[in-house]
Design a protein around this motif. Structure first.
Motif, PDB file in Angstrom:
ATOM      1  N   GLU B  15       0.848  -1.201   0.000  1.00 40.49           N
ATOM      2  CA  GLU B  15       0.000   0.000   0.000  1.00 40.49           C
ATOM      3  C   GLU B  15       0.881   1.248   0.000  1.00 40.49           C
ATOM      4  O   GLU B  15       1.842   1.352   0.744  1.00 40.49           O
ATOM      5  CB  GLU B  15      -0.902  -0.005   1.236  1.00 40.49           C
ATOM      6  N   GLY B  16       0.562   2.156  -0.884  1.00 40.31           N
ATOM      7  CA  GLY B  16       1.322   3.396  -0.984  1.00 40.31           C
ATOM      8  C   GLY B  16       2.372   3.374  -2.079  1.00 40.31           C
ATOM      9  O   GLY B  16       2.803   4.441  -2.544  1.00 40.31           O
ATOM     10  N   ASP B  17       2.781   2.170  -2.486  1.00 39.64           N
ATOM     11  CA  ASP B  17       3.748   2.068  -3.579  1.00 39.64           C
ATOM     12  C   ASP B  17       3.048   2.246  -4.917  1.00 39.64           C
ATOM     13  O   ASP B  17       1.821   2.204  -5.006  1.00 39.64           O
ATOM     14  CB  ASP B  17       4.437   0.698  -3.551  1.00 39.64           C
ATOM     15  N   ASN B  18       3.860   2.417  -5.957  1.00 40.06           N
ATOM     16  CA  ASN B  18       3.316   2.496  -7.314  1.00 40.06           C
ATOM     17  C   ASN B  18       3.237   1.093  -7.919  1.00 40.06           C
ATOM     18  O   ASN B  18       4.081   0.242  -7.650  1.00 40.06           O
ATOM     19  CB  ASN B  18       4.194   3.387  -8.183  1.00 40.06           C
ATOM     20  N   SER B  19       2.229   0.874  -8.743  1.00 43.22           N
ATOM     21  CA  SER B  19       2.043  -0.408  -9.426  1.00 43.22           C
ATOM     22  C   SER B  19       2.241  -0.221 -10.917  1.00 43.22           C
ATOM     23  O   SER B  19       1.854   0.812 -11.467  1.00 43.22           O
ATOM     24  CB  SER B  19       0.626  -0.952  -9.194  1.00 43.22           C
ATOM     25  N   ILE B  20       2.837  -1.218 -11.541  1.00 41.14           N
ATOM     26  CA  ILE B  20       2.964  -1.195 -12.998  1.00 41.14           C
ATOM     27  C   ILE B  20       2.472  -2.527 -13.534  1.00 41.14           C
ATOM     28  O   ILE B  20       2.961  -3.587 -13.143  1.00 41.14           O
ATOM     29  CB  ILE B  20       4.421  -0.959 -13.444  1.00 41.14           C
TER      30      ILE B  20
END
Lengths: 113, 111
Positions: B15-20
Protein backbone atom coordinates in the motif's frame (compact mmCIF):
# COMPACT_ATOMS: atom_id res chain seq x y z
CA UNK A 1 -29.11 7.25 -14.96
CA UNK A 2 -29.01 3.57 -14.10
CA UNK A 3 -26.15 1.56 -15.51
CA UNK A 4 -26.40 -1.52 -17.66
CA UNK A 5 -28.76 -3.92 -15.90
CA UNK A 6 -28.42 -7.64 -16.26
CA UNK A 7 -30.64 -10.30 -14.79
CA UNK A 8 -30.60 -12.69 -13.29
CA UNK A 9 -27.27 -12.24 -11.53
CA UNK A 10 -26.99 -15.97 -10.97
CA UNK A 11 -28.66 -18.71 -12.96
CA UNK A 12 -28.49 -22.45 -12.39
CA UNK A 13 -29.66 -24.78 -15.10
CA UNK A 14 -29.59 -28.53 -15.53
CA UNK A 15 -28.01 -29.96 -18.63
CA UNK A 16 -30.45 -29.81 -21.53
CA UNK A 17 -32.46 -26.88 -20.19
CA UNK A 18 -32.65 -23.43 -21.72
CA UNK A 19 -30.99 -20.33 -20.27
CA UNK A 20 -32.28 -16.84 -20.98
CA UNK A 21 -30.09 -13.92 -20.00
CA UNK A 22 -31.43 -10.39 -20.10
CA UNK A 23 -29.68 -7.09 -20.57
CA UNK A 24 -31.17 -3.62 -20.36
CA UNK A 25 -28.72 -1.07 -21.78
CA UNK A 26 -28.14 2.34 -20.33
CA UNK A 27 -30.75 4.93 -21.23
CA UNK A 28 -30.07 6.33 -24.65
CA UNK A 29 -27.80 3.45 -25.68
CA UNK A 30 -28.85 1.54 -28.77
CA UNK A 31 -25.74 -0.62 -29.17
CA UNK A 32 -25.42 -3.81 -27.13
CA UNK A 33 -22.54 -6.26 -26.90
CA UNK A 34 -22.39 -9.66 -25.22
CA UNK A 35 -19.18 -11.18 -23.87
CA UNK A 36 -18.43 -14.48 -22.15
CA UNK A 37 -15.85 -14.93 -19.42
CA UNK A 38 -14.57 -18.31 -18.36
CA UNK A 39 -12.95 -18.62 -14.91
CA UNK A 40 -9.60 -16.82 -14.70
CA UNK A 41 -9.76 -15.71 -18.31
CA UNK A 42 -10.45 -12.48 -20.11
CA UNK A 43 -13.75 -11.67 -21.72
CA UNK A 44 -14.43 -13.04 -25.19
CA UNK A 45 -16.64 -11.18 -27.65
CA UNK A 46 -19.80 -13.00 -28.67
CA UNK A 47 -22.20 -10.70 -30.48
CA UNK A 48 -22.94 -7.06 -31.28
CA UNK A 49 -26.51 -5.90 -31.76
CA UNK A 50 -28.23 -2.70 -32.58
CA UNK A 51 -31.95 -2.27 -32.16
CA UNK A 52 -33.61 -5.17 -34.04
CA UNK A 53 -30.41 -6.00 -35.90
CA UNK A 54 -27.50 -8.38 -35.35
CA UNK A 55 -24.42 -6.56 -36.59
CA UNK A 56 -21.69 -9.08 -35.76
CA UNK A 57 -22.19 -12.54 -34.31
CA UNK A 58 -18.75 -13.87 -35.17
CA UNK A 59 -18.06 -14.84 -31.55
CA UNK A 60 -21.25 -16.80 -31.05
CA UNK A 61 -21.26 -20.60 -31.25
CA UNK A 62 -23.15 -21.62 -34.36
CA UNK A 63 -25.54 -23.91 -32.52
CA UNK A 64 -27.70 -23.48 -29.44
CA UNK A 65 -26.85 -19.80 -28.96
CA UNK A 66 -28.94 -16.89 -30.18
CA UNK A 67 -29.31 -13.23 -29.35
CA UNK A 68 -31.87 -10.55 -30.00
CA UNK A 69 -32.42 -6.90 -29.21
CA UNK A 70 -36.03 -6.08 -29.96
CA UNK A 71 -37.42 -2.64 -30.58
CA UNK A 72 -38.96 -2.69 -27.13
CA UNK A 73 -37.50 -4.43 -24.14
CA UNK A 74 -34.14 -5.83 -23.14
CA UNK A 75 -31.60 -7.71 -25.19
CA UNK A 76 -31.82 -11.47 -24.68
CA UNK A 77 -29.04 -14.02 -24.95
CA UNK A 78 -30.57 -17.45 -25.25
CA UNK A 79 -28.75 -20.72 -24.80
CA UNK A 80 -30.67 -23.85 -25.67
CA UNK A 81 -29.90 -27.32 -24.35
CA UNK A 82 -27.17 -26.08 -22.05
CA UNK A 83 -24.08 -28.18 -21.39
CA UNK A 84 -21.51 -27.99 -18.58
CA UNK A 85 -19.13 -26.09 -20.84
CA UNK A 86 -21.61 -23.22 -21.03
CA UNK A 87 -20.95 -22.44 -17.37
CA UNK A 88 -19.42 -18.97 -17.36
CA UNK A 89 -20.07 -15.34 -16.59
CA UNK A 90 -21.92 -13.55 -19.37
CA UNK A 91 -21.47 -9.81 -19.58
CA UNK A 92 -23.46 -7.29 -21.52
CA UNK A 93 -22.17 -3.85 -22.45
CA UNK A 94 -23.85 -0.91 -24.14
CA UNK A 95 -22.80 2.27 -25.88
CA UNK A 96 -24.61 5.28 -27.35
CA UNK A 97 -22.81 5.03 -30.67
CA UNK A 98 -20.65 2.38 -32.26
CA UNK A 99 -17.27 3.95 -31.69
CA UNK A 100 -17.73 5.16 -28.12
CA UNK A 101 -16.81 3.67 -24.78
CA UNK A 102 -18.91 0.67 -23.80
CA UNK A 103 -20.23 0.32 -20.25
CA UNK A 104 -20.51 -3.14 -18.75
CA UNK A 105 -23.19 -4.66 -16.58
CA UNK A 106 -22.54 -6.79 -13.51
CA UNK A 107 -22.91 -10.00 -15.46
CA UNK A 108 -24.97 -13.18 -15.20
CA UNK A 109 -23.17 -16.16 -13.77
CA UNK A 110 -24.53 -19.30 -15.37
CA UNK A 111 -23.90 -22.63 -13.73
CA UNK A 112 -24.90 -25.79 -15.52
CA UNK A 113 -25.30 -28.80 -13.25
CA UNK B 1 -5.04 -13.27 -35.67
CA UNK B 2 -4.85 -10.65 -33.01
CA UNK B 3 -3.73 -11.44 -29.53
CA UNK B 4 -3.67 -9.37 -26.38
CA UNK B 5 -1.88 -10.64 -23.34
CA UNK B 6 -0.42 -9.65 -20.03
CA UNK B 7 3.11 -10.37 -18.89
CA UNK B 8 2.34 -11.40 -15.30
CA UNK B 9 -0.78 -13.08 -13.92
CA UNK B 10 -0.35 -11.68 -10.38
CA UNK B 11 1.14 -8.61 -8.78
CA UNK B 12 1.52 -8.01 -5.06
CA UNK B 13 2.21 -4.42 -4.06
CA UNK B 14 2.63 -2.61 -0.77
CA UNK B 15 0.00 0.00 0.00
CA UNK B 16 1.32 3.40 -0.98
CA UNK B 17 3.75 2.07 -3.58
CA UNK B 18 3.32 2.50 -7.31
CA UNK B 19 2.04 -0.41 -9.43
CA UNK B 20 2.96 -1.20 -13.00
CA UNK B 21 0.93 -3.66 -15.03
CA UNK B 22 2.16 -4.67 -18.45
CA UNK B 23 0.43 -5.85 -21.58
CA UNK B 24 1.63 -7.00 -25.00
CA UNK B 25 -0.39 -7.05 -28.18
CA UNK B 26 0.35 -8.56 -31.54
CA UNK B 27 -1.88 -6.70 -33.98
CA UNK B 28 0.23 -3.81 -35.25
CA UNK B 29 -2.88 -2.31 -36.86
CA UNK B 30 -4.54 -1.79 -33.48
CA UNK B 31 -5.25 1.85 -32.83
CA UNK B 32 -7.23 1.98 -29.61
CA UNK B 33 -6.52 0.41 -26.24
CA UNK B 34 -8.38 0.38 -22.96
CA UNK B 35 -7.58 -0.69 -19.42
CA UNK B 36 -10.36 -2.19 -17.32
CA UNK B 37 -10.56 -3.03 -13.65
CA UNK B 38 -12.70 -5.95 -12.55
CA UNK B 39 -13.50 -6.52 -8.90
CA UNK B 40 -14.73 -9.86 -7.69
CA UNK B 41 -18.28 -10.56 -8.81
CA UNK B 42 -18.54 -7.40 -10.87
CA UNK B 43 -18.31 -6.34 -14.46
CA UNK B 44 -15.27 -4.63 -16.01
CA UNK B 45 -14.96 -0.98 -15.15
CA UNK B 46 -13.31 1.44 -17.55
CA UNK B 47 -10.13 3.00 -16.16
CA UNK B 48 -8.39 4.78 -18.99
CA UNK B 49 -7.92 4.53 -22.72
CA UNK B 50 -5.34 5.59 -25.28
CA UNK B 51 -5.26 5.90 -29.04
CA UNK B 52 -2.30 4.99 -31.17
CA UNK B 53 -1.49 8.60 -32.02
CA UNK B 54 -0.45 9.08 -28.39
CA UNK B 55 2.23 7.42 -26.28
CA UNK B 56 1.09 8.55 -22.86
CA UNK B 57 -2.14 9.53 -21.19
CA UNK B 58 -2.78 10.43 -17.59
CA UNK B 59 -5.84 10.16 -15.41
CA UNK B 60 -6.44 10.41 -11.73
CA UNK B 61 -3.62 8.34 -10.16
CA UNK B 62 -3.30 6.30 -13.35
CA UNK B 63 -1.07 6.62 -16.40
CA UNK B 64 -1.15 4.52 -19.53
CA UNK B 65 1.94 4.22 -21.71
CA UNK B 66 1.89 2.90 -25.25
CA UNK B 67 5.00 1.75 -27.10
CA UNK B 68 3.95 0.94 -30.64
CA UNK B 69 7.44 -0.08 -31.68
CA UNK B 70 7.42 -3.11 -29.40
CA UNK B 71 3.61 -3.35 -29.19
CA UNK B 72 3.56 -2.89 -25.46
CA UNK B 73 1.09 -1.20 -23.17
CA UNK B 74 1.40 -0.49 -19.47
CA UNK B 75 -0.79 0.84 -16.70
CA UNK B 76 0.80 2.68 -13.82
CA UNK B 77 -1.14 3.25 -10.61
CA UNK B 78 0.30 5.81 -8.23
CA UNK B 79 0.10 5.39 -4.46
CA UNK B 80 -1.73 2.08 -4.65
CA UNK B 81 -4.62 1.73 -2.23
CA UNK B 82 -6.46 -1.33 -0.86
CA UNK B 83 -9.39 -0.46 -3.13
CA UNK B 84 -7.13 -0.99 -6.12
CA UNK B 85 -7.07 -4.75 -5.46
CA UNK B 86 -8.73 -6.29 -8.50
CA UNK B 87 -8.04 -7.99 -11.81
CA UNK B 88 -6.80 -5.61 -14.48
CA UNK B 89 -7.37 -6.24 -18.17
CA UNK B 90 -5.96 -4.53 -21.17
CA UNK B 91 -8.21 -4.62 -24.21
CA UNK B 92 -7.75 -3.77 -27.81
CA UNK B 93 -10.68 -2.26 -29.68
CA UNK B 94 -10.84 -3.51 -33.24
CA UNK B 95 -13.49 -2.71 -35.84
CA UNK B 96 -14.62 0.26 -33.73
CA UNK B 97 -16.56 -1.93 -31.32
CA UNK B 98 -15.09 -5.39 -30.73
CA UNK B 99 -12.94 -5.61 -27.61
CA UNK B 100 -10.20 -8.25 -27.41
CA UNK B 101 -9.20 -8.82 -23.81
CA UNK B 102 -6.02 -10.19 -22.35
CA UNK B 103 -6.13 -12.83 -19.60
CA UNK B 104 -5.79 -10.31 -16.77
CA UNK B 105 -3.38 -9.48 -13.96
CA UNK B 106 -4.55 -9.92 -10.38
CA UNK B 107 -3.32 -7.07 -8.22
CA UNK B 108 -3.21 -7.59 -4.46
CA UNK B 109 -2.45 -4.64 -2.22
CA UNK B 110 -0.68 -5.45 1.06
CA UNK B 111 -1.47 -3.26 4.03
Amino acid sequence: NAGVMQNPRHLVRRRGQEARLRCSPMKGHSHVYWYRQLPEEGLKFMVYLQKENIIDESGMPKERFSAEFPKEGPSILRIQQVVRGDSAAYFCASSPIRESEAFFGQGTRLTVV
Amino acid sequence: GESVGLHLPTLSVQEGDNSIINCAYSNSASDYFIWYKQESGKGPQFIIDIRSNMDKRQGQRVTVLLNKTVKHLSLQIAATQPGDSAVYFCAENSNDYKLSFGAGTTVTVRA
